[in-house]
Design an enzyme around this catalytic site. Structure first.
Site, PDB file in Angstrom:
ATOM      1  N   ASN A 109      51.405  18.599 -25.458  1.00 29.32           N
ATOM      2  CA  ASN A 109      52.776  19.109 -25.328  1.00 29.32           C
ATOM      3  C   ASN A 109      53.825  18.111 -25.786  1.00 29.32           C
ATOM      4  OD1 ASN A 109      51.472  18.158 -22.739  1.00 29.32           O
ATOM      5  ND2 ASN A 109      53.633  17.861 -22.247  1.00 29.32           N
ATOM      6  N   CYS A 129      57.485  23.811 -25.583  1.00 26.27           N
ATOM      7  CA  CYS A 129      56.156  23.216 -25.823  1.00 26.27           C
ATOM      8  C   CYS A 129      54.992  24.192 -25.606  1.00 26.27           C
ATOM      9  CB  CYS A 129      55.978  21.962 -24.978  1.00 26.27           C
ATOM     10  SG  CYS A 129      56.504  22.142 -23.268  1.00 26.27           S
ATOM     11  N   HIS A 152      49.008  21.005 -22.765  1.00 25.75           N
ATOM     12  CA  HIS A 152      49.199  22.350 -22.223  1.00 25.75           C
ATOM     13  C   HIS A 152      48.056  23.241 -22.717  1.00 25.75           C
ATOM     14  CE1 HIS A 152      52.992  21.251 -20.696  1.00 25.75           C
ATOM     15  NE2 HIS A 152      53.810  21.921 -21.475  1.00 25.75           N
TER      16      HIS A 152
END
Ligand code: A2P
Length: 341
Positions: free
Chosen positions: A316, A124, A249
């Site tokens: 993510n 991810c 993220h």
């Protein structure tokens, strides 16, 4: 078109189901699979959750996996033997030379080399970096990348989200301890998913530290970036950090290029790239639930005219996992991989 979703009860699996639905994926049947713990239970809208057994895995056209590396290693090839193309979200197959590692906007043509009938979805963190990295690499020729991540709790699945959610109210109830005796505050809660107390904290260890001092998560950023971008000698300096964010993220990247970087040309390349949005200062909270990847703080390096700094953010669970998996399933159909086997 019969589609299996393996890990259908998990954080990513749930979003895979929703993403298939939302994008109008042309499936006649979507069959959920999970562990023995969940098998037999009804999953609303999808019928009975199936266990992984030789008699349940045959006769699919596509199987989307997000149930951990062990499950993928044990079962992906059995789905293929039963007629399916597998799109795998785990790390099990990513570095296999016969398995393409694909970001749908970056290297879709690599899909055609799926000699094992398996296509892998990148990690991810690597995933969201690849969109701006590819846009800029095509203009300037990337040679090196220093990447420092700020990774959300949800990168560790539902249990990662749950652990952070349980810690927040306990620590928030005693601000005095947070300010004056942080170690005592940290000890008030249990941490089994994340490497330390995550609430109101930042943890510079994500994954297992290997013999070279880098974690497995950090090594993925190097190895997967090289494979996806087709730059086997790319110099990568990765640091992966867990932060108390639920989903989204973020990665600060300093990338170095063969050519001197022109900022306007760089911004134009980023703006022209599909599903990439340029913003001044994107944040994970605002990216959570969004399909696009966001890039901002784009700056020429202060010391090196061949280097550029930028900050990239993506959901993510969506682009970092479920969305790209579904995009790869769509590509597998478009490129004639499905049904060929
Ligand atoms: P289950 O809900 O039955 O445990 P997450 O990443 O959010 O933790 O989700 C993991 C997903 O993988 C869940 O759907 C989980 O099912 C599934 N899973 C875990 N272990 C296995 C296994 N050995 N076989 C099949 N599915 C598994």
């Amino acid at each position: 078109m019969r589609v299996a979703v393996v890990g259908a009860t998990g954080a990513v699996g749930q979003i895979m189901l929703r993403t298939l639905e939302r994008r109008g994926f042309a499936a006649d049947a979507i069959v959920p699979f999970a562990s023995e713990r969940s098998a037999g239970r009804e999953l609303e809208g999808y019928g009975t959750i199936q266990p992984l057994r030789d008699d349940t895995v045959a006769g699919f056209d596509l199987a989307l996996f997000s149930a951990g590396g062990g499950t993928s290693r044990d079962w992906a090839e059995r789905f293929v033997a039963g007629g399916a193309v597998v799109v795998d979200n785990s790390s099990a197959w990513r570095m296999d030379p016969d398995v393409p590692l694909v970001v749908s906007e970056v290297n879709p043509e690599a899909m055609d080399a799926a000699r094992k009938g398996i296509v892998a979805n990148p990690n991810c963190t690597t995933m969201v970096v690849m969109l701006p990295a590819k846009a800029l690499h095509d203009r300037f020729g990337m040679t090196a990348m220093v990447a420092t991540s700020y990774q959300a709790a949800g990168g560790a699945g539902q249990k990662g989200i749950d652990e952070l959610a349980a810690q927040v109210p306990v620590l928030a109830a005693d601000i005095d301890a947070l300010v004056n005796d942080g170690a005592a505050a940290a000890r008030k809660v249990e941490s089994s998913v994340h490497a330390n107390t995550l609430a109101f904290n930042v943890i510079p260890r994500l994954g297992t530290i290997g013999p070279n001092g880098y974690t497995d998560e950090e090594m993925k950023l190097q190895d997967e970036s090289r494979k996806i971008l087709g730059i086997p000698v790319l110099a990568v300096s990765p640091t992966c950090v867990r932060v108390p964010v639920m989903v989204g993220h973020a990665i600060e990247v300093r990338a170095t290029y063969e050519r001197e970087v022109d900022l306007d040309e760089a911004l134009a390349a980023l703006r022209a790239f599909p599903n990439l949005v340029v913003e001044e200062a994107p944040t994970p909270l605002e990216a959570a639930g969004r399909d696009e990847t966001f890039v901002g703080r784009v700056r020429r390096d202060l010391g090196d005219p061949h280097s550029l700094n930028f900050f990239v953010v993506g959901d993510n669970l969506l682009k970092g996992a479920a969305l790209n998996t579904v995009q790869l399933a769509e590509l597998a159909v478009e490129r004639g991989l499905v049904g060929r086997r």
